[in-house]
Design an enzyme around this catalytic site. Structure first.
Site, PDB file in Angstrom:
ATOM      1  N   GLU A 157       0.842  -1.195   0.000  1.00 48.68           N
ATOM      2  CA  GLU A 157       0.000   0.000   0.000  1.00 48.68           C
ATOM      3  C   GLU A 157       0.877   1.245   0.000  1.00 48.68           C
ATOM      4  O   GLU A 157       2.077   1.163   0.319  1.00 48.68           O
ATOM      5  CB  GLU A 157      -0.932  -0.008   1.209  1.00 48.68           C
ATOM      6  CG  GLU A 157      -0.214  -0.111   2.536  1.00 48.68           C
ATOM      7  CD  GLU A 157      -1.137  -0.567   3.652  1.00 48.68           C
ATOM      8  OE1 GLU A 157      -1.855   0.291   4.190  1.00 48.68           O
ATOM      9  OE2 GLU A 157      -1.141  -1.772   3.971  1.00 48.68           O
ATOM     10  N   LYS A 159       2.773   4.593   1.148  1.00 44.56           N
ATOM     11  CA  LYS A 159       3.278   5.137   2.410  1.00 44.56           C
ATOM     12  C   LYS A 159       2.912   6.621   2.428  1.00 44.56           C
ATOM     13  O   LYS A 159       3.518   7.436   1.747  1.00 44.56           O
ATOM     14  CB  LYS A 159       4.785   4.953   2.530  1.00 44.56           C
ATOM     15  CG  LYS A 159       5.362   5.462   3.850  1.00 44.56           C
ATOM     16  CD  LYS A 159       6.867   5.225   3.914  1.00 44.56           C
ATOM     17  CE  LYS A 159       7.424   5.685   5.256  1.00 44.56           C
ATOM     18  NZ  LYS A 159       7.261   7.130   5.452  1.00 44.56           N
ATOM     19  N   ASP A 161       2.433  10.465   3.444  1.00 49.00           N
ATOM     20  CA  ASP A 161       3.324  11.462   4.030  1.00 49.00           C
ATOM     21  C   ASP A 161       2.486  12.485   4.774  1.00 49.00           C
ATOM     22  O   ASP A 161       2.227  13.588   4.300  1.00 49.00           O
ATOM     23  CB  ASP A 161       4.158  12.132   2.935  1.00 49.00           C
ATOM     24  CG  ASP A 161       5.275  12.988   3.520  1.00 49.00           C
ATOM     25  OD1 ASP A 161       5.591  12.804   4.709  1.00 49.00           O
ATOM     26  OD2 ASP A 161       5.832  13.816   2.787  1.00 49.00           O
ATOM     27  N   TYR A 268      -5.349   2.652   7.922  1.00 49.53           N
ATOM     28  CA  TYR A 268      -4.597   1.583   7.266  1.00 49.53           C
ATOM     29  C   TYR A 268      -4.124   0.469   8.195  1.00 49.53           C
ATOM     30  O   TYR A 268      -3.441  -0.450   7.755  1.00 49.53           O
ATOM     31  CB  TYR A 268      -3.372   2.172   6.549  1.00 49.53           C
ATOM     32  CG  TYR A 268      -2.430   2.938   7.443  1.00 49.53           C
ATOM     33  CD1 TYR A 268      -1.415   2.294   8.160  1.00 49.53           C
ATOM     34  CD2 TYR A 268      -2.552   4.318   7.575  1.00 49.53           C
ATOM     35  CE1 TYR A 268      -0.560   2.996   8.983  1.00 49.53           C
ATOM     36  CE2 TYR A 268      -1.697   5.028   8.384  1.00 49.53           C
ATOM     37  CZ  TYR A 268      -0.702   4.365   9.093  1.00 49.53           C
ATOM     38  OH  TYR A 268       0.141   5.073   9.906  1.00 49.53           O
ATOM     39  N   LYS A 361      11.199   3.193   0.058  1.00 51.78           N
ATOM     40  CA  LYS A 361      11.067   4.626  -0.149  1.00 51.78           C
ATOM     41  C   LYS A 361      11.252   5.013  -1.618  1.00 51.78           C
ATOM     42  O   LYS A 361      11.949   4.340  -2.375  1.00 51.78           O
ATOM     43  CB  LYS A 361      12.102   5.362   0.702  1.00 51.78           C
ATOM     44  CG  LYS A 361      11.895   5.192   2.191  1.00 51.78           C
ATOM     45  CD  LYS A 361      10.910   6.189   2.735  1.00 51.78           C
ATOM     46  CE  LYS A 361      11.517   7.564   2.802  1.00 51.78           C
ATOM     47  NZ  LYS A 361      10.608   8.563   3.399  1.00 51.78           N
ATOM     48  N   CYS A 452      29.291  42.876  -1.463  1.00 55.93           N
ATOM     49  CA  CYS A 452      28.042  42.573  -0.756  1.00 55.93           C
ATOM     50  C   CYS A 452      26.906  43.333  -1.428  1.00 55.93           C
ATOM     51  O   CYS A 452      27.008  44.548  -1.638  1.00 55.93           O
ATOM     52  CB  CYS A 452      28.158  42.986   0.713  1.00 55.93           C
ATOM     53  SG  CYS A 452      26.587  42.885   1.614  1.00 55.93           S
ATOM     54  N   CYS A 455      25.626  46.219   1.386  1.00 58.81           N
ATOM     55  CA  CYS A 455      26.445  47.342   1.864  1.00 58.81           C
ATOM     56  C   CYS A 455      27.610  47.677   0.946  1.00 58.81           C
ATOM     57  O   CYS A 455      28.291  48.695   1.145  1.00 58.81           O
ATOM     58  CB  CYS A 455      26.958  47.060   3.270  1.00 58.81           C
ATOM     59  SG  CYS A 455      28.199  45.750   3.366  1.00 58.81           S
ATOM     60  N   CYS A 468      30.271  38.628   3.742  1.00 56.90           N
ATOM     61  CA  CYS A 468      30.432  40.078   3.807  1.00 56.90           C
ATOM     62  C   CYS A 468      31.189  40.374   5.093  1.00 56.90           C
ATOM     63  O   CYS A 468      30.741  40.003   6.180  1.00 56.90           O
ATOM     64  CB  CYS A 468      29.073  40.779   3.825  1.00 56.90           C
ATOM     65  SG  CYS A 468      29.169  42.532   4.278  1.00 56.90           S
ATOM     66  N   CYS A 474      26.828  46.167   8.404  1.00 59.33           N
ATOM     67  CA  CYS A 474      26.075  45.853   7.187  1.00 59.33           C
ATOM     68  C   CYS A 474      24.596  45.847   7.537  1.00 59.33           C
ATOM     69  O   CYS A 474      24.176  45.129   8.455  1.00 59.33           O
ATOM     70  CB  CYS A 474      26.494  44.490   6.644  1.00 59.33           C
ATOM     71  SG  CYS A 474      25.472  43.894   5.266  1.00 59.33           S
TER      72      CYS A 474
END
Length: 721
Positions: A157, A159, A161, A268, A361, A452, A455, A468, A474
């Site tokens: 059957e 699985k 989630d 189930y 899986k 960056c 800045c 940075c 910053c």
């Protein structure tokens, strides 16, 4: 009254075939004012039975008999009758609409342990599971082992989630639901699960006297997308994936919020089947169990199949993987179970899992889309992370519009650039990542910026990572630094979350950490911000002022130094004792601290030596006086947990430090494990509300001092001198 033409009388579970509400009514409802009490009760019974049948047809069989608008009309009619004649019943469908708020989630012991399942994504591991099963079933009563038995029949059957729950029925009536928890006990979510329309209040047919079943609560993929769309339109953060949404919903205490979410549930497995007081015997096979659950009106998935051997089970998984995207529910593999229940009992269980079941899986999902842009985010510690903005694509039932590219080296390795077609996967079926370039539309990879983006400071590299170097100067790092400084991992300043900090920055009130302590001079401007006012502004200022003498370890953790969390901060505080000593320590001195190696020592040294950080810290120390670490002095308060709110005669951090040095715990939030909430002047409201909800006693400062005095501890601490 004749059987409605559209309904097969032999195919009904909950309603008499003569029930007029099994099909679209062709006449107007009789006005409620024309009913007497007996007629209203009869009418309500017909409506309840019909609505149960419609719920079963819609959710369990995907075969509705009436239009949605007609169902809504029947439901509203039932509510009207129950309200007018006080006919509400415990098992009425109208109880599903939520209403009210629970104080907390209780704890429930399961009818049988809800164990986990061994799992793998490799076919050879599945074959090894089969070999173990056949080898164990071949053992004789004396424990001697034969070669192996012949092929074993397996039930296969999907699985699911979602979130695993136990649901209990007594005499066919819904009585309890609980999350899996630790497998032996779980959270009581009876009222939350009651709102799920596919979970019947009454079982159909001839169920056993007591039935405990295991199910998976989930949100259908189409309903998830629609609900997320609504959240975005309302300005709310969308859910990351259906599983997180389902799990978070079931733990909600606000039942209206639970009822508003489109939850569903597949059943189930059987955890308990007591037929001693009547009802059918427990079926001999797992697939027969599923048929029985289906006959009771429970929502059972229709994809379960019998496999004659393990190769057929592997083939089932491969077929289901190919059909995965066409399903309206999230699955991440298949579950293979020994079908014969007697064989399952012989195989037994391990401490945490069943010996008779294995999960095969699926690999992580992959989808192809286009990179519309690449942006660079600046993190709290200055790390620069490139993010691909994608043409929205459905990956595992989730619309993904962005995916991490990790670092500059990852970009170079992938060879990705704007306009390329890329394959996106969800690592662990959750986090979107760019897996590969499918078709490139550029001759070169994206060129990582040398400055960056916030800045303009020149980017520095540390192996594959980019940073940075401008530190707390910053703006991007400063904003995240303020959020962290005020968080529970920092100084726990109530009322200063991410949204509040963003609002304060946009208003020009807070640029860097020291600006927090200058808000008292700008109280009027703060109060004028949308959603604030005098009270909120005053509460925040008092919270900030109460943080001016933090424990040294908390202050070090609050600064957000890379690699310095709570544990490392405590070690630094205990080793050096004062902030100046930590700040001026050399790398060689830092590596002498427990659990601090050369890398962390260099990081700490670099943080304090950065000119921009030094300026911010010097400014901050005009307002904040980190308190020296104290040595433990006893266990007079051992086993107690305190939470503090409001202003005390000395700082809260001193109070927290004092109780901890005498063996107690000082936490930042109230829970069922809290023994006392100590309330000072001008306290916040949230902790007191949590204390009230958890029946935690409150102590004012005088009562707190009295409790300490009973244990030989002076308050305030200065009185000891």
């Amino acid at each position: 009254m004749s059987t409605p033409a559209e309904v097969d009388a032999d195919d009904l579970r909950y309603a008499d075939p003569d029930n007029p509400y099994l099909v679209d009514p062709d006449t107007e409802f009789t006005p409620v004012k024309d009913f007497d009490a007996d007629a209203a009760a009869d009418e309500a019974d017909l409506l309840r039975a019909a609505i149960r049948e419609h719920d079963h047809r819609y959710y369990a069989r995907s075969d509705p008999l009436i239009a949605d608008r007609t169902y809504d009309a029947l439901f509203a009619r039932l509510e009207e009758l129950e309200d007018a004649f006080d006919l509400a019943a415990d098992d009425s469908p109208t109880r599903r609409v939520g209403g009210g708020t629970l104080d907390e989630l209780g704890t429930v012991e399961h009818a049988a342990p809800m164990l986990s399942i061994d799992q793998s994504g490799e076919a050879e591991d599945v074959r090894e599971f089969d070999r173990r099963v056949r080898r164990e079933l071949a053992r004789g009563g004396d424990g001697e082992s034969a070669e192996v038995v012949d092929d074993v029949d397996y039930s296969c059957e999907p699985k699911f989630d979602g979130l695993s729950v136990e649901v209990v029925y007594e005499d066919g009536r819904y009585v309890q639901a609980a999350t899996r928890g630790d497998g032996r006990t779980g959270d009581d979510v009876t009222e939350q699960v009651r709102t799920i329309s596919s979970v019947p209040e009454r079982l159909a047919g001839d169920p056993p006297a007591t039935l405990a079943v295991r199910g998976e609560v989930f949100i259908p993929r189409d309903a998830f997308q629609e609900h997320n769309r609504e959240r975005v339109e309302e300005g709310k953060e969308p859910f990351a994936n259906p599983r997180n949404a389902a799990a978070g919903t079931l733990r909600q205490l606000d039942l209206d919020a639970v009822a508003d979410r489109p939850l569903d549930c597949f059943f189930y497995d059987v955890l308990g089947w007591d037929a001693d007081a009547g009802g059918p015997d427990h079926p001999d096979t797992h697939l027969a169990e599923l048929d029985a659950l289906r006959s009771f009106g429970l929502h059972v998935n229709d994809r379960a199949e019998l496999a004659a051997d393990i190769e057929a089970a592997i083939d089932y998984r491969d077929r289901l993987l190919a059909e995965r995207e066409d399903l309206n529910y999230e699955i991440d593999g298949t579950v293979i179970k020994v079908n014969d229940r007697a064989a399952c009992e012989r195989l037994g269980t391990k401490s945490r899992s069943y010996r008779w079941a294995f999960a095969y899986k699926f690999p992580a999902r992959h989808e192809v889309t286009t990179v519309e842009d690449i942006v660079v985010q600046v993190g709290r510690t200055g790390r620069l992370t490139p993010v691909a903005l994608l043409d929205p694509v459905d990956v595992g039932g989730v619309t993904v519009s962005r995916a991490t590219l990790h670092n500059p080296d990852e970009i170079a390795s992938l060879g990705v650039n704007v306009g390329d077609e890329v394959r996106v996967k969800r690592a662990g079926d959750v986090i979107p990542q760019v897996a590969e370039v499918v078709e490139s539309h550029s001759d070169t990879a994206y060129e990582f910026p040398g400055e960056c983006p916030v800045c303009g400071s020149e980017v520095e590299r540390d192996g594959p990572l980019a940073f940075c170097p401008n530190g707390l100067a910053c703006p991007a790092q400063a904003e995240r630094a303020v959020v962290h400084y005020a968080s529970r991992g920092g100084l726990d300043i109530e009322g200063l979350g991410e949204e509040s900090v963003e609002q304060l920055r946009e208003a020009g009130l807070v640029e860097t950490l020291p600006d927090l302590y200058r808000l008292s001079d700008r109280r009027e401007e703060l109060a004028e911000l949308e959603g604030w006012g005098e009270t909120s502004a005053g509460n925040l200022i008092r919270e900030i002022e109460s943080s001016t003498e933090p424990e040294l370890a908390e202050f070090l953790a609050a600064l957000g130094i890379h690699e310095v969390g709570a544990a490392t901060a405590r070690n630094l505080a205990r080793h050096f004792g004062t902030f100046d000593a930590v700040r001026n320590a050399s790398e060689s001195e830092l590596v002498e601290v427990d659990d601090i190696g050369e890398t962390v020592a260099r990081t700490v040294r670099d943080f304090f030596e950065t000119e921009q950080n030094a300026r911010v810290i010097d400014d901050l120390l005009q307002y904040v006086d980190p308190q020296a670490d104290e040595t433990d002095t006893g266990d007079a308060l051992d086993g107690l947990t305190f939470v503090f709110t409001g202003s005390l005669s000395t700082s809260r951090s001193v109070a927290q430090d004092l109780v901890e040095t005498h063996g107690a715990n000082a936490t930042s939030s109230v829970s069922g494990n809290t023994d006392y909430l100590v309330v000072g002047d001008s306290p916040g409201t949230s902790k007191r509300e949590d204390a009230d909800a958890n029946d935690v006693p409150e102590l004012d400062e005088a009562a707190f001092a009295g409790l300490l005095a009973e244990r030989g501890i002076d308050w305030p601490p200065e009185a000891e001198e």
